[in-house]
Write a protein that holds these residues in place. Sequence first.
Motif, PDB file in Angstrom:
ATOM      1  N   VAL A   7      16.762 -38.536 -54.838  1.00 39.95           N
ATOM      2  CA  VAL A   7      16.173 -39.839 -54.516  1.00 39.95           C
ATOM      3  C   VAL A   7      14.674 -39.711 -54.728  1.00 39.95           C
ATOM      4  CG1 VAL A   7      15.795 -41.584 -52.728  1.00 39.95           C
ATOM      5  CG2 VAL A   7      17.974 -40.343 -52.813  1.00 39.95           C
ATOM      6  N   VAL A   8      14.113 -40.608 -55.512  1.00 41.12           N
ATOM      7  CA  VAL A   8      12.682 -40.633 -55.789  1.00 41.12           C
ATOM      8  C   VAL A   8      12.074 -41.719 -54.921  1.00 41.12           C
ATOM      9  CG1 VAL A   8      10.920 -40.902 -57.562  1.00 41.12           C
ATOM     10  CG2 VAL A   8      13.158 -39.940 -58.182  1.00 41.12           C
ATOM     11  N   LEU A   9      11.287 -41.295 -53.939  1.00 38.53           N
ATOM     12  CA  LEU A   9      10.678 -42.273 -53.040  1.00 38.53           C
ATOM     13  C   LEU A   9       9.516 -42.975 -53.723  1.00 38.53           C
ATOM     14  CD1 LEU A   9      10.453 -40.533 -49.541  1.00 38.53           C
ATOM     15  CD2 LEU A   9      12.227 -42.042 -50.422  1.00 38.53           C
ATOM     16  N   ASN A  10       9.482 -44.283 -53.610  1.00 34.02           N
ATOM     17  CA  ASN A  10       8.345 -45.057 -54.099  1.00 34.02           C
ATOM     18  C   ASN A  10       7.137 -44.783 -53.213  1.00 34.02           C
ATOM     19  OD1 ASN A  10       9.754 -46.343 -56.208  1.00 34.02           O
ATOM     20  ND2 ASN A  10      10.558 -47.852 -54.781  1.00 34.02           N
ATOM     21  N   ALA A  11       5.972 -44.987 -53.768  1.00 30.11           N
ATOM     22  CA  ALA A  11       4.740 -44.787 -52.999  1.00 30.11           C
ATOM     23  C   ALA A  11       4.787 -45.617 -51.728  1.00 30.11           C
ATOM     24  CB  ALA A  11       3.529 -45.171 -53.847  1.00 30.11           C
ATOM     25  N   GLY A  12       4.414 -45.007 -50.626  1.00 32.99           N
ATOM     26  CA  GLY A  12       4.368 -45.703 -49.353  1.00 32.99           C
ATOM     27  C   GLY A  12       5.675 -45.691 -48.577  1.00 32.99           C
ATOM     28  N   GLU A  13       6.773 -45.309 -49.212  1.00 31.15           N
ATOM     29  CA  GLU A  13       8.056 -45.229 -48.509  1.00 31.15           C
ATOM     30  C   GLU A  13       8.057 -44.002 -47.607  1.00 31.15           C
ATOM     31  OE1 GLU A  13      10.931 -47.185 -48.545  1.00 31.15           O
ATOM     32  OE2 GLU A  13       9.752 -48.635 -49.666  1.00 31.15           O
ATOM     33  N   THR A  14       8.686 -44.122 -46.459  1.00 38.08           N
ATOM     34  CA  THR A  14       8.778 -42.996 -45.542  1.00 38.08           C
ATOM     35  C   THR A  14      10.232 -42.587 -45.361  1.00 38.08           C
ATOM     36  OG1 THR A  14       8.878 -44.454 -43.619  1.00 38.08           O
ATOM     37  CG2 THR A  14       6.690 -43.654 -44.271  1.00 38.08           C
ATOM     38  N   ILE A  15      10.414 -41.359 -44.964  1.00 37.58           N
ATOM     39  CA  ILE A  15      11.743 -40.837 -44.698  1.00 37.58           C
ATOM     40  C   ILE A  15      12.073 -41.156 -43.242  1.00 37.58           C
ATOM     41  CG2 ILE A  15      13.164 -38.758 -44.680  1.00 37.58           C
ATOM     42  CD1 ILE A  15      10.932 -37.503 -46.495  1.00 37.58           C
ATOM     43  N   PRO A  16      13.246 -41.718 -42.983  1.00 35.18           N
ATOM     44  CA  PRO A  16      13.597 -41.981 -41.584  1.00 35.18           C
ATOM     45  C   PRO A  16      13.646 -40.673 -40.789  1.00 35.18           C
ATOM     46  CG  PRO A  16      15.228 -42.932 -43.082  1.00 35.18           C
ATOM     47  CD  PRO A  16      14.306 -42.108 -43.903  1.00 35.18           C
ATOM     48  N   GLU A  17      13.312 -40.737 -39.527  1.00 35.52           N
ATOM     49  CA  GLU A  17      13.456 -39.556 -38.677  1.00 35.52           C
ATOM     50  C   GLU A  17      14.934 -39.191 -38.584  1.00 35.52           C
ATOM     51  OE1 GLU A  17      11.110 -37.517 -37.509  1.00 35.52           O
ATOM     52  OE2 GLU A  17       9.585 -38.768 -38.449  1.00 35.52           O
ATOM     53  N   ARG A  18      15.194 -37.951 -38.295  1.00 38.81           N
ATOM     54  CA  ARG A  18      16.537 -37.375 -38.325  1.00 38.81           C
ATOM     55  C   ARG A  18      17.571 -38.220 -37.574  1.00 38.81           C
ATOM     56  NH1 ARG A  18      15.267 -33.216 -35.718  1.00 38.81           N
ATOM     57  NH2 ARG A  18      15.824 -34.114 -33.735  1.00 38.81           N
ATOM     58  N   ASN A  19      17.323 -38.545 -36.321  1.00 39.41           N
ATOM     59  CA  ASN A  19      18.323 -39.271 -35.534  1.00 39.41           C
ATOM     60  C   ASN A  19      18.613 -40.649 -36.118  1.00 39.41           C
ATOM     61  OD1 ASN A  19      18.628 -37.109 -33.813  1.00 39.41           O
ATOM     62  ND2 ASN A  19      17.251 -37.927 -32.261  1.00 39.41           N
ATOM     63  N   SER A  20      17.587 -41.310 -36.610  1.00 37.77           N
ATOM     64  CA  SER A  20      17.770 -42.613 -37.234  1.00 37.77           C
ATOM     65  C   SER A  20      18.578 -42.489 -38.523  1.00 37.77           C
ATOM     66  CB  SER A  20      16.411 -43.253 -37.521  1.00 37.77           C
ATOM     67  OG  SER A  20      16.574 -44.465 -38.215  1.00 37.77           O
ATOM     68  N   LEU A  21      18.269 -41.489 -39.324  1.00 44.67           N
ATOM     69  CA  LEU A  21      18.983 -41.242 -40.576  1.00 44.67           C
ATOM     70  C   LEU A  21      20.470 -41.021 -40.309  1.00 44.67           C
ATOM     71  CD1 LEU A  21      18.992 -40.621 -43.648  1.00 44.67           C
ATOM     72  CD2 LEU A  21      18.409 -38.260 -43.051  1.00 44.67           C
ATOM     73  N   VAL A  22      20.770 -40.143 -39.361  1.00 44.17           N
ATOM     74  CA  VAL A  22      22.168 -39.843 -39.035  1.00 44.17           C
ATOM     75  C   VAL A  22      22.873 -41.086 -38.499  1.00 44.17           C
ATOM     76  CG1 VAL A  22      23.664 -38.528 -37.464  1.00 44.17           C
ATOM     77  CG2 VAL A  22      21.816 -37.372 -38.695  1.00 44.17           C
ATOM     78  N   HIS A  23      22.237 -41.798 -37.591  1.00 42.26           N
ATOM     79  CA  HIS A  23      22.870 -42.987 -37.019  1.00 42.26           C
ATOM     80  C   HIS A  23      23.160 -44.036 -38.097  1.00 42.26           C
ATOM     81  CE1 HIS A  23      24.078 -45.913 -34.071  1.00 42.26           C
ATOM     82  NE2 HIS A  23      23.296 -46.786 -34.675  1.00 42.26           N
ATOM     83  N   GLN A  24      22.197 -44.270 -38.974  1.00 41.66           N
ATOM     84  CA  GLN A  24      22.395 -45.263 -40.033  1.00 41.66           C
ATOM     85  C   GLN A  24      23.505 -44.845 -40.998  1.00 41.66           C
ATOM     86  OE1 GLN A  24      18.751 -46.940 -41.911  1.00 41.66           O
ATOM     87  NE2 GLN A  24      17.687 -45.646 -40.417  1.00 41.66           N
ATOM     88  N   ALA A  25      23.591 -43.548 -41.284  1.00 40.00           N
ATOM     89  CA  ALA A  25      24.571 -43.066 -42.257  1.00 40.00           C
ATOM     90  C   ALA A  25      25.964 -42.902 -41.666  1.00 40.00           C
ATOM     91  CB  ALA A  25      24.104 -41.727 -42.837  1.00 40.00           C
ATOM     92  N   TRP A  26      26.045 -42.284 -40.482  1.00 42.78           N
ATOM     93  CA  TRP A  26      27.337 -41.876 -39.940  1.00 42.78           C
ATOM     94  C   TRP A  26      27.696 -42.518 -38.613  1.00 42.78           C
ATOM     95  CZ3 TRP A  26      25.595 -36.146 -40.530  1.00 42.78           C
ATOM     96  CH2 TRP A  26      25.546 -35.801 -41.880  1.00 42.78           C
ATOM     97  N   GLY A  27      26.768 -43.189 -37.981  1.00 43.31           N
ATOM     98  CA  GLY A  27      27.039 -43.756 -36.664  1.00 43.31           C
ATOM     99  C   GLY A  27      26.796 -42.720 -35.575  1.00 43.31           C
ATOM    100  N   ASP A  28      27.455 -42.916 -34.457  1.00 46.05           N
ATOM    101  CA  ASP A  28      27.283 -42.015 -33.310  1.00 46.05           C
ATOM    102  C   ASP A  28      28.286 -40.870 -33.409  1.00 46.05           C
ATOM    103  OD1 ASP A  28      25.203 -43.448 -32.083  1.00 46.05           O
ATOM    104  OD2 ASP A  28      26.650 -44.888 -31.285  1.00 46.05           O
ATOM    105  N   VAL A  29      27.921 -39.847 -34.162  1.00 51.37           N
ATOM    106  CA  VAL A  29      28.773 -38.667 -34.310  1.00 51.37           C
ATOM    107  C   VAL A  29      28.026 -37.452 -33.773  1.00 51.37           C
ATOM    108  CG1 VAL A  29      30.009 -39.569 -36.327  1.00 51.37           C
ATOM    109  CG2 VAL A  29      27.960 -38.178 -36.659  1.00 51.37           C
ATOM    110  N   PRO A  30      28.761 -36.468 -33.271  1.00 48.62           N
ATOM    111  CA  PRO A  30      28.098 -35.224 -32.879  1.00 48.62           C
ATOM    112  C   PRO A  30      27.691 -34.469 -34.142  1.00 48.62           C
ATOM    113  CG  PRO A  30      30.473 -35.038 -32.589  1.00 48.62           C
ATOM    114  CD  PRO A  30      30.194 -36.454 -33.003  1.00 48.62           C
ATOM    115  N   PHE A  31      26.464 -33.973 -34.165  1.00 48.62           N
ATOM    116  CA  PHE A  31      26.010 -33.256 -35.352  1.00 48.62           C
ATOM    117  C   PHE A  31      25.105 -32.104 -34.954  1.00 48.62           C
ATOM    118  CE2 PHE A  31      22.680 -36.353 -34.635  1.00 48.62           C
ATOM    119  CZ  PHE A  31      21.508 -35.728 -35.028  1.00 48.62           C
TER     120      PHE A  31
END
Length: 159
Positions: A7-31
């Motif tokens: 994934v090539v991030l456009n200028a100014g784009e930020t990476i979601p913090e870990r917990n937000s990334l996991v929640h958005q991708a997988w929901g509430d799973v133990p990880f």
Amino acid sequence: MGTGYVVVLNAGETIPERNSLVHQAWGDVPFSYFQGHESMAESEFLDLKVNKWEINAEWSRNPDGELWIRIEIVREARVAEWLATHGLAWMAGMGGVLLIAEMDEGGGELDEILLARLVSVLSPGNRAFLWCNGLHEIDGEYISRLPSREDVLERLRRC
């Protein structure tokens, strides 16, 4: 590299913090995770895995059930070097940050979906590529065909 994503991030784009990334991708799973720095803005990597056995004990019988996904975060001067090393110099100038997402060898269909769901969170507004027998740009249609978080959780429950 086996199947993976860039994934090539456009200028100014930020990476979601870990917990937000996991929640958005997988929901509430133990990880479980290992992270290169407390903040994703300063990390060079993030290793993640769904603790499948906590969702359904049957997963503990599958020796390949606990696969790690690595997201390598390549910034600034390292971008050109990484692209050249991997024969992708033609991508230089697309963006200032690369996110390279790949999984341990031996994963099944569900593991591939878990990886793709992470990429689906990172790709909106950025350029994303599937890396399997070459580099192929993916789009919203590719992402829309992925199972939903709820479908993924149901598959995890069923083992």
